[in-house]
Design a protein around this motif. Structure first.
Motif, mmCIF file in Angstrom:
data_model
loop_
_atom_site.group_PDB
_atom_site.id
_atom_site.type_symbol
_atom_site.label_atom_id
_atom_site.label_comp_id
_atom_site.label_asym_id
_atom_site.label_seq_id
_atom_site.Cartn_x
_atom_site.Cartn_y
_atom_site.Cartn_z
ATOM 1 N N GLU A 79 0.835 -1.212 0.000
ATOM 2 C CA GLU A 79 0.000 0.000 0.000
ATOM 3 C C GLU A 79 0.868 1.259 0.000
ATOM 4 O O GLU A 79 0.540 2.235 -0.687
ATOM 5 C CB GLU A 79 -0.925 -0.013 1.219
ATOM 6 N N ASP A 82 2.226 1.646 -3.494
ATOM 7 C CA ASP A 82 1.169 2.152 -4.399
ATOM 8 C C ASP A 82 0.920 3.636 -4.161
ATOM 9 O O ASP A 82 0.811 4.420 -5.118
ATOM 10 C CB ASP A 82 -0.148 1.385 -4.154
ATOM 11 N N THR A 83 0.823 4.031 -2.892
ATOM 12 C CA THR A 83 0.556 5.432 -2.548
ATOM 13 C C THR A 83 1.700 6.335 -3.008
ATOM 14 O O THR A 83 1.457 7.429 -3.529
ATOM 15 C CB THR A 83 0.330 5.586 -1.025
ATOM 16 N N THR A 84 2.933 5.864 -2.838
ATOM 17 C CA THR A 84 4.117 6.633 -3.274
ATOM 18 C C THR A 84 4.068 6.855 -4.788
ATOM 19 O O THR A 84 4.366 7.947 -5.273
ATOM 20 C CB THR A 84 5.418 5.892 -2.873
ATOM 21 N N HIS A 86 1.327 6.845 -6.655
ATOM 22 C CA HIS A 86 0.211 7.764 -6.918
ATOM 23 C C HIS A 86 0.629 9.212 -6.645
ATOM 24 O O HIS A 86 0.256 10.118 -7.400
ATOM 25 C CB HIS A 86 -1.006 7.412 -6.054
ATOM 26 N N ILE A 87 1.398 9.411 -5.578
ATOM 27 C CA ILE A 87 1.885 10.758 -5.238
ATOM 28 C C ILE A 87 2.771 11.284 -6.360
ATOM 29 O O ILE A 87 2.614 12.431 -6.805
ATOM 30 C CB ILE A 87 2.637 10.753 -3.882
ATOM 31 N N LEU A 146 -3.312 12.083 -0.332
ATOM 32 C CA LEU A 146 -2.402 10.948 -0.531
ATOM 33 C C LEU A 146 -1.226 11.002 0.442
ATOM 34 O O LEU A 146 -0.798 9.973 0.984
ATOM 35 C CB LEU A 146 -1.881 10.921 -1.972
ATOM 36 N N GLU A 147 -0.686 12.215 0.641
ATOM 37 C CA GLU A 147 0.455 12.375 1.563
ATOM 38 C C GLU A 147 0.036 12.059 3.002
ATOM 39 O O GLU A 147 0.800 11.470 3.758
ATOM 40 C CB GLU A 147 1.033 13.783 1.444
ATOM 41 N N ASP A 149 -2.427 9.975 3.797
ATOM 42 C CA ASP A 149 -2.628 8.524 3.785
ATOM 43 C C ASP A 149 -1.284 7.802 3.929
ATOM 44 O O ASP A 149 -1.166 6.832 4.680
ATOM 45 C CB ASP A 149 -3.312 8.125 2.467
ATOM 46 N N LEU A 150 -0.280 8.300 3.217
ATOM 47 C CA LEU A 150 1.060 7.705 3.266
ATOM 48 C C LEU A 150 1.636 7.776 4.684
ATOM 49 O O LEU A 150 2.174 6.796 5.202
ATOM 50 C CB LEU A 150 1.993 8.414 2.274
ATOM 51 N N ARG A 153 -0.082 5.282 6.961
ATOM 52 C CA ARG A 153 0.345 3.896 6.684
ATOM 53 C C ARG A 153 1.757 3.651 7.215
ATOM 54 O O ARG A 153 2.053 2.568 7.708
ATOM 55 C CB ARG A 153 0.269 3.598 5.190
#
Length: 204
Positions: A79, A82-84, A86-87, A146-147, A149-150, A153
């Motif tokens: 995750e 994936d988030t990285t 997306h960022i 997103l940041e 969320d990152l 996580r």
């Protein structure tokens, strides 16, 4: 493994953990019941056997928790990756939109009017700029989310790593206790020669 597959495996482990917890509860009830019975060799052996069963279940429970924690860490790692990504993608899109907006807004009003020729084209161009500004806000908000969320996580990953370290220490402690209880049972049988009279002598 994929994130969806890992979620299913974690859910499976959580169900197994609940089942073992119920089993442990049953053993604890038996131990409590045996404690209130007359102090005989038979009851003491039964109590020790139940304690060993409970400790074995405790070991399995801790092992399942370790496994669930490891799976959770694997899921979090995917995750975070994936988030990285997306960022990075959102940052690229935002940079491109800002560049387009800068190019549109850097022209003077006369240059814009001359470029479009017709007034209707000019208004269409003004709407395009407005859309670009709206896109910048949308992309910026998505990036902020997103940041956040990152960060969450990454904090969860750290908490899981701490939990995993504690569980591994707990597993070793439980193994030592289990070995000691098994030894106690063997020693009791050796000393009493599995005879009630010998056991009663020890109690006196």
């Amino acid at each position: 493994a994929e994130i969806g597959e890992l979620k299913n495996l974690i859910s499976e482990r959580e169900n197994q953990i609940k089942a073992i917890e119920a089993e442990i509860e049953g053993y604890q009830k038996q131990i409590d019941e045996n404690a209130s019975k007359a102090d005989t060799l038979k009851s003491e052996i039964k109590r020790l056997e139940t304690v060993v069963k409970k400790l074995n279940a405790d070991l399995r429970l801790t092992q399942k928790k370790i496994n669930a924690s490891e799976l959770t860490l694997e899921k979090l790692s995917l995750e975070i990756s994936d988030t990285t990504q997306h960022i990075a993608s959102k940052e690229k899109a935002l940079a491109a939109t800002l560049q387009a907006l800068y190019e549109e807004e850097s022209d003077s009003l006369v240059e814009i009017l001359l470029r479009y020729g017709k007034l209707s084209d000019f208004f269409a161009g003004a709407e395009y700029i407005e859309n670009l500004e709206s896109a910048v806000n949308t992309q910026r908000n998505a990036l902020i989310a997103l940041e956040k969320d990152l960060k969450e996580r990454e904090q969860e990953e750290q908490a899981q790593n701490d939990k995993l370290a504690l569980l591994k220490g707990e597993l070793e402690d439980r193994r030592v206790v289990q070995q000691n209880i098994s030894k106690s049972k063997s020693q009791l049988l050796a000393v009493t020669k599995n005879k009630e009279a010998e056991y009663q002598k020890i109690l006196r």
